[in-house]
Motif scaffolding. Structure first.
Motif, PDB file in Angstrom:
ATOM      1  N   UNK A 185      10.849  15.397  -8.725  1.00 15.29           N
ATOM      2  CA  UNK A 185      10.474  14.937  -7.520  1.00 15.29           C
ATOM      3  C   UNK A 185      11.549  14.401  -6.516  1.00 15.29           C
ATOM      4  N   UNK A 186      11.391  14.793  -5.427  1.00  9.88           N
ATOM      5  CA  UNK A 186      12.306  14.055  -4.361  1.00  9.88           C
ATOM      6  C   UNK A 186      11.493  13.811  -3.269  1.00  9.88           C
ATOM      7  N   UNK A 187      10.999  12.543  -3.245  1.00 16.06           N
ATOM      8  CA  UNK A 187       9.845  11.826  -2.315  1.00 16.06           C
ATOM      9  C   UNK A 187      10.929  11.191  -1.206  1.00 16.06           C
ATOM     10  N   UNK A 188      10.490  11.580   0.089  1.00 18.76           N
ATOM     11  CA  UNK A 188      10.869  11.047   1.251  1.00 18.76           C
ATOM     12  C   UNK A 188       9.830   9.761   2.033  1.00 18.76           C
ATOM     13  N   UNK A 189      10.216   8.886   1.863  1.00 20.49           N
ATOM     14  CA  UNK A 189       9.268   7.761   2.281  1.00 20.49           C
ATOM     15  C   UNK A 189       9.835   6.992   3.701  1.00 20.49           C
ATOM     16  N   UNK A 190       8.681   6.652   4.637  1.00 20.93           N
ATOM     17  CA  UNK A 190       9.053   5.653   5.364  1.00 20.93           C
ATOM     18  C   UNK A 190       8.415   4.422   5.102  1.00 20.93           C
ATOM     19  N   UNK A 191       9.068   3.265   5.003  1.00 21.53           N
ATOM     20  CA  UNK A 191       8.343   2.085   4.607  1.00 21.53           C
ATOM     21  C   UNK A 191       8.246   1.154   5.881  1.00 21.53           C
ATOM     22  N   UNK A 192       7.159   0.545   6.147  1.00 20.81           N
ATOM     23  CA  UNK A 192       7.050  -0.461   7.329  1.00 20.81           C
ATOM     24  C   UNK A 192       6.725  -2.026   6.589  1.00 20.81           C
ATOM     25  N   UNK A 193       7.242  -3.084   7.159  1.00 21.62           N
ATOM     26  CA  UNK A 193       7.133  -4.210   6.597  1.00 21.62           C
ATOM     27  C   UNK A 193       6.813  -5.154   7.634  1.00 21.62           C
TER      28      UNK A 193
ATOM     29  N   UNK B 286      -2.338  23.753  -5.484  1.00 21.44           N
ATOM     30  CA  UNK B 286      -3.987  24.137  -5.264  1.00 21.44           C
ATOM     31  C   UNK B 286      -4.847  23.083  -4.626  1.00 21.44           C
ATOM     32  N   UNK B 287      -4.577  21.721  -5.022  1.00 18.76           N
ATOM     33  CA  UNK B 287      -5.548  20.753  -4.777  1.00 18.76           C
ATOM     34  C   UNK B 287      -5.183  19.556  -4.191  1.00 18.76           C
ATOM     35  N   UNK B 288      -3.659  19.543  -3.972  1.00 20.40           N
ATOM     36  CA  UNK B 288      -2.979  18.530  -3.427  1.00 20.40           C
ATOM     37  C   UNK B 288      -3.610  17.876  -1.888  1.00 20.40           C
ATOM     38  N   UNK B 289      -4.096  18.664  -1.114  1.00 19.29           N
ATOM     39  CA  UNK B 289      -4.658  18.407   0.197  1.00 19.29           C
ATOM     40  C   UNK B 289      -5.905  17.928   0.168  1.00 19.29           C
ATOM     41  N   UNK B 290      -6.440  17.745  -1.242  1.00 14.71           N
ATOM     42  CA  UNK B 290      -7.999  17.505  -1.214  1.00 14.71           C
ATOM     43  C   UNK B 290      -7.936  15.930  -1.638  1.00 14.71           C
ATOM     44  N   UNK B 291      -9.108  15.203  -1.113  1.00 17.36           N
ATOM     45  CA  UNK B 291      -9.420  13.930  -1.612  1.00 17.36           C
ATOM     46  C   UNK B 291      -9.659  13.902  -2.838  1.00 17.36           C
ATOM     47  N   UNK B 292     -10.436  14.628  -3.736  1.00 17.02           N
ATOM     48  CA  UNK B 292     -10.427  14.763  -4.943  1.00 17.02           C
ATOM     49  C   UNK B 292      -9.342  14.091  -5.905  1.00 17.02           C
ATOM     50  N   UNK B 293      -8.170  15.245  -5.553  1.00 19.01           N
ATOM     51  CA  UNK B 293      -6.810  15.090  -6.269  1.00 19.01           C
ATOM     52  C   UNK B 293      -6.082  13.636  -6.045  1.00 19.01           C
TER      53      UNK B 293
ATOM     54  N   UNK C  65       1.684  13.108   0.792  1.00 18.17           N
ATOM     55  CA  UNK C  65       0.861  13.214  -0.462  1.00 18.17           C
ATOM     56  C   UNK C  65       0.934  14.601  -1.053  1.00 18.17           C
ATOM     57  N   UNK C  66       0.500  15.485  -0.121  1.00 16.72           N
ATOM     58  CA  UNK C  66       0.321  16.705  -0.369  1.00 16.72           C
ATOM     59  C   UNK C  66       1.806  17.385  -0.885  1.00 16.72           C
ATOM     60  N   UNK C  67       2.852  17.151  -0.278  1.00 10.43           N
ATOM     61  CA  UNK C  67       4.272  17.633  -0.841  1.00 10.43           C
ATOM     62  C   UNK C  67       4.731  16.907  -1.752  1.00 10.43           C
TER      63      UNK C  67
ATOM     64  N   UNK D  23       0.759  -1.253   0.059  1.00 17.07           N
ATOM     65  CA  UNK D  23       0.086  -0.106   0.016  1.00 17.07           C
ATOM     66  C   UNK D  23       0.981   1.127   0.011  1.00 17.07           C
ATOM     67  N   UNK D  24       0.501   2.292  -0.617  1.00 15.46           N
ATOM     68  CA  UNK D  24       1.270   3.510  -0.641  1.00 15.46           C
ATOM     69  C   UNK D  24       0.138   4.662  -1.201  1.00 15.46           C
ATOM     70  N   UNK D  25       0.210   5.796  -1.040  1.00 18.11           N
ATOM     71  CA  UNK D  25      -0.840   6.912  -1.165  1.00 18.11           C
ATOM     72  C   UNK D  25      -1.042   6.988  -2.700  1.00 18.11           C
ATOM     73  N   UNK D  26      -0.099   6.746  -3.692  1.00 16.06           N
ATOM     74  CA  UNK D  26      -0.329   7.072  -4.996  1.00 16.06           C
ATOM     75  C   UNK D  26      -1.238   5.675  -5.635  1.00 16.06           C
ATOM     76  N   UNK D  27      -0.796   4.496  -5.364  1.00 17.57           N
ATOM     77  CA  UNK D  27      -1.455   3.278  -6.127  1.00 17.57           C
ATOM     78  C   UNK D  27      -2.445   2.766  -5.177  1.00 17.57           C
ATOM     79  N   UNK D  28      -2.377   3.131  -3.794  1.00 17.30           N
ATOM     80  CA  UNK D  28      -3.432   2.440  -2.863  1.00 17.30           C
ATOM     81  C   UNK D  28      -2.969   1.165  -2.582  1.00 17.30           C
ATOM     82  N   UNK D  29      -3.950  -0.100  -2.203  1.00 20.52           N
ATOM     83  CA  UNK D  29      -3.651  -1.328  -2.047  1.00 20.52           C
ATOM     84  C   UNK D  29      -3.439  -2.151  -3.012  1.00 20.52           C
TER      85      UNK D  29
END
Length: 158
Positions: free
Chosen positions: A93-101, A131-138, A117-119, A36-42
């Protein structure tokens, strides 16, 4: 209790990621995987395997770095970063990720990537992300687009 084998598996996964070796990454996963991740979901095992292959096949400019791999009993984690041009916009993009396993039978059975996700959307999408990165819509729109890209990739690469 530190499980050295799990730490070694995490390091193997991210070393393969850095070397753009999706096959070795997938070999670290258990067939019962839930990703699971914020972009692809589960995603399940087949979807996650295809996702890594898709992301690596189209992006030779991706740079991966990881540190602080740890494991305790059947759980673990790592801090990792990805630097890449976003394919849709070309923006850096410079994405900083915390992964749990979670581990089962010596393999990764649960993999969850956490990032802001907003960042990410501000870097990847520019003004629409601001403008929209904080919304559920985006967020839902990005997940829908990622699911569509993944389905297309899986259909074309069967």
């Amino acid at each position: 209790m530190l499980i050295k084998e799990h730490v070694a598996l995490i390091e193997k996964f991210y070393t393969a990621f850095n070397e753009k070796d999706a096959k070795t990454m997938t070999a670290c996963y258990h067939k019962d995987l839930e990703f699971e991740d914020p972009a692809f979901g589960v995603l399940d095992y087949d979807q996650a395997s295809a996702m890594w292959a898709m992301l690596l096949s189209g992006n030779n400019d991706i740079e991966i770095a990881f540190k602080n791999a740890w494991s305790e009993n059947e759980f673990g984690g790592v801090d990792w970063e990805a630097k890449y041009p976003f394919s849709k916009t070309g923006r850096k993009v410079h994405n900083v990720i915390d992964a749990k396993f979670e581990f089962k039978d010596g393999l990764i059975v649960g993999h969850r990537d956490y990032f802001d996700f907003y960042k990410w959307s501000r870097m990847a999408l520019g003004l629409p992300g601001i403008l929209l990165g904080w919304t559920d819509y985006l967020h839902k729109k990005v997940q829908t687009q990622c699911a569509s890209m993944l389905d297309k990739y899986m259909t074309e690469n069967r």
